[in-house]
Scaffold this motif. Structure first.
Motif, short mmCIF file in Angstrom:
data_model
loop_
_atom_site.label_atom_id
_atom_site.label_comp_id
_atom_site.label_asym_id
_atom_site.label_seq_id
_atom_site.Cartn_x
_atom_site.Cartn_y
_atom_site.Cartn_z
N GLY A 51 0.83 -1.19 0.00
CA GLY A 51 0.00 0.00 0.00
C GLY A 51 0.86 1.24 0.00
N ASP A 52 0.25 2.37 0.27
CA ASP A 52 0.96 3.63 0.38
C ASP A 52 1.91 3.58 1.57
N ILE A 53 3.14 4.04 1.41
CA ILE A 53 4.15 3.96 2.47
C ILE A 53 3.69 4.65 3.75
N ASP A 54 3.02 5.78 3.64
CA ASP A 54 2.53 6.48 4.83
C ASP A 54 1.46 5.65 5.55
N GLN A 55 0.61 4.99 4.78
CA GLN A 55 -0.42 4.14 5.36
C GLN A 55 0.19 2.91 6.02
N ILE A 56 1.21 2.34 5.39
CA ILE A 56 1.91 1.19 5.98
C ILE A 56 2.54 1.60 7.31
N ASP A 57 3.21 2.74 7.31
CA ASP A 57 3.83 3.23 8.54
C ASP A 57 2.78 3.50 9.63
#
Length: 134
Positions: A51-57
């Motif tokens: 998914g989106d890196i910000d969402q993963i984080d």
């Protein structure tokens, strides 16, 4: 973006629908590579998050706030060619055919690009020639 992680959670968190929450709340797909989960016991998942890196984080932070340990799974399978006897037992448990026997030489071939580090081959090896680099 894809990120492979190992998730270890206490027995009190086994009842949390983790993969559902990742998908619904964070729009992060969790491809489960390996799972060891049982009621009232510590659980362990090896997953590939996509998914989106910000969402993963954000999803990883959400898990950590619930006392769920998340570690980057950067391990790789290592085969000690000096110990390997080319018996082929590991090829029977490899779900991606990363481990195959050469039909002409009957030697074990390891196709690293196919390996998902599920570690199913490690306990199968009768001579202990397979391990991880961690």
């Amino acid at each position: 973006m894809k990120k492979r992680v190992t998730i270890t959670f206490p027995k009190t968190a086994v009842q949390i629908p983790i993969t559902y929450r990742l998908a619904k709340d964070f729009n992060v797909a969790a491809n489960i590579i390996r799972a060891q989960v049982a009621p009232n016991q510590m659980g362990k998942l090896v997953v590939e998050l996509q998914g989106d890196i910000d969402q993963i984080d954000a999803a990883i932070e959400w898990m950590r706030m619930r006392d769920i340990n998340v570690f980057s799974a950067s391990a790789e399978i290592v085969i000690d060619q000096d110990s390997c006897v080319d018996c082929g037992l590991c090829t029977g448990v490899c779900p991606t055919q990363a481990l195959i026997l050469d039909s002409e030489t009957f030697r074990l071939n390891f196709r690293r690009s196919h390996c998902i580090v599920c570690e199913q081959c490690i306990p199968t090896c009768p001579v202990g020639a397979i391990s991880t680099n961690l």
